[in-house]
Design an enzyme around this catalytic site. Structure first.
Site, mmCIF file in Angstrom:
data_model
loop_
_atom_site.group_PDB
_atom_site.id
_atom_site.type_symbol
_atom_site.label_atom_id
_atom_site.label_comp_id
_atom_site.label_asym_id
_atom_site.label_seq_id
_atom_site.Cartn_x
_atom_site.Cartn_y
_atom_site.Cartn_z
ATOM 1 N N ASP A 11 123.279 79.426 -22.044
ATOM 2 C CA ASP A 11 123.753 80.817 -22.026
ATOM 3 C C ASP A 11 125.220 80.790 -22.485
ATOM 4 O O ASP A 11 126.144 81.140 -21.766
ATOM 5 C CB ASP A 11 123.606 81.482 -20.654
ATOM 6 C CG ASP A 11 124.323 80.737 -19.534
ATOM 7 O OD1 ASP A 11 124.669 81.398 -18.530
ATOM 8 O OD2 ASP A 11 124.562 79.513 -19.653
ATOM 9 N N HIS A 237 130.579 72.030 -16.027
ATOM 10 C CA HIS A 237 129.250 72.049 -15.421
ATOM 11 C C HIS A 237 128.176 71.539 -16.397
ATOM 12 O O HIS A 237 127.455 70.592 -16.112
ATOM 13 C CB HIS A 237 128.872 73.485 -15.013
ATOM 14 C CG HIS A 237 129.810 74.177 -14.105
ATOM 15 N ND1 HIS A 237 129.945 73.882 -12.767
ATOM 16 C CD2 HIS A 237 130.667 75.198 -14.339
ATOM 17 C CE1 HIS A 237 130.826 74.693 -12.212
ATOM 18 N NE2 HIS A 237 131.295 75.497 -13.141
HETATM 19 O O1 RIB Z 1 127.635 77.902 -12.210
HETATM 20 C C1 RIB Z 1 127.940 77.330 -13.453
HETATM 21 C C2 RIB Z 1 126.855 77.577 -14.441
HETATM 22 O O2 RIB Z 1 126.695 78.982 -14.640
HETATM 23 C C3 RIB Z 1 127.181 77.018 -15.832
HETATM 24 O O3 RIB Z 1 125.991 76.686 -16.485
HETATM 25 C C4 RIB Z 1 127.842 78.172 -16.515
HETATM 26 O O4 RIB Z 1 127.764 78.085 -17.929
HETATM 27 C C5 RIB Z 1 127.002 79.313 -16.001
HETATM 28 O O5 RIB Z 1 125.821 79.377 -16.780
HETATM 29 CA CA CA Z 2 125.609 77.678 -18.702
#
Ligand code: RIB
Ligand code: CA
Length: 312
Positions: A11, A237
């Site tokens: 995303d 992340h």
């Molecule tokens: O909580 C972090 C996640 O949520 C990551 O994948 C960030 O890109 C959002 O999608």
């Molecule tokens: Ca993400």
């Protein structure tokens, strides 16, 4: 090195873009990317993904547009974190390729059929596409060799509410379906480990402004975090999920069953119980990963012991 096909579901968002850059920097066999609504609207997550791949010379990697909203819950973005365009407000060149014809669930099914147990699927956004693909073709769970998902807050607080991490909170019904499925191998990379790895202010400042490519991209899309939002770091992340997909030795994995709370105050909470097959990452070799990340993107590595309390 043998061919190891990997598909990303993103995303795109700032850390999703970093994850794509990391996979390409490691010359991973990136066979497909699917997009989902999450950090930002599906039009932007898809457009951003196409632009990032083109900027990094990978416009030949097919991009498949996915779900524009969660299975049941209304769509809610994270634009406050990722900026109104999903890339920290940065402008990057137009894409050199268009999105492919199949929808994301169709592409997931096709890749699982083509690559079977050789395929590693990394989910870096809400799990909507994967849940739809499971509903259409349940056997993908036995076909896909390894599922690595960035999501959950298993032993630590969430980042959307005290209970929930964004990817799970955004579509808890999809997450519940994915965690209830018996996969060949499923690894969950939650905030328990991703909150230990970030680009810090000093690391960002160490990227020369004239840099192009992946390092230049990171400098541009992370700028808002450090200059406008004045945070001390931007958590990596999604790049960590890709890194673990390629090298599980970066983390300590412990098996649990995972239940997802789908409604109410604790919506998106990931509850662990003994006796399951979900491999949850409980520890991470943070410096090893950060050095690899910087190397893969052509960024200078800066040892930075500044705390991450002010990161996001
Ligand atoms: O909580 C972090 C996640 O949520 C990551 O994948 C960030 O890109 C959002 O999608
Ligand atoms: Ca993400």
């Amino acid at each position: 090195m043998s061919f190891q096909p990997i598909m990303l579901d993103v995303d795109t968002g700032v850390d999703d873009a970093a994850a794509i850059a990391y996979a390409l920097g490691l010359e991973a066999d990136l066979v497909a990317v699917s997009t989902v609504a999450g950090n930002i609207h599906i039009d932007l997550t898809t457009g951003n993904t196409l632009k990032v791949l083109s900027l990094l010379g990978a416009e030949d990697v097919p991009v498949f547009r996915g779900a524009s909203r969660p299975l049941i819950k209304p769509f809610q973005d994270a634009a406050h974190i990722h900026g109104g365009n999903g890339l920290g407000g940065a402008t990057i060149p137009d894409a050199l390729a268009d999105e492919a014809d199949l929808t994301a669930p169709e592409a997931i099914i096709a890749m699982a059929e083509e690559f079977q147990g050789d395929l590693t699927f990394v989910a870096a956004g809400p799990l909507t596409n994967l849940a739809i693909a499971l509903s259409l073709r349940p056997q993908i769970a036995q076909q896909i060799g390894k599922l690595v998902l960035m999501g959950g807050a298993f032993f630590n607080p969430g980042n959307v509410t005290p209970y929930a991490e964004f990817n799970i909170w955004a579509d808890p019904d999809a997450a519940a379906q994915v965690f209830a499925t018996e996969w060949n191998e499923v690894i969950a990379i939650g905030l328990d480990v991703t909150h230990q790895v970030a680009i810090t202010t000093r690391m960002w400042e160490a990227i020369p402004e004239k840099f192009s490519g992946a390092a230049g991209l990171m400098r541009k899309i992370a700028a808002r975090t450090f200059t406008e939002r004045v945070r001390s770091g931007f958590f990596l992340h999604d790049p960590l999920a890709v890194a673990v997909a390629l090298d599980e030795s970066l983390v300590t994995l412990e098996p649990y069953a995972v239940e997802v709370v789908t409604d109410g105050e604790e919506r998106g909470r990931t509850i662990v119980r003994d006796g399951g097959n979900v491999l949850i990452a409980t520890e991470v070799k943070a410096e090893v990963f950060l050095r690899r990340f910087c190397d893969a993107l052509g960024m200078p590595y800066v040892q930075d012991d500044a705390g991450l309390d002010g990161a996001e």
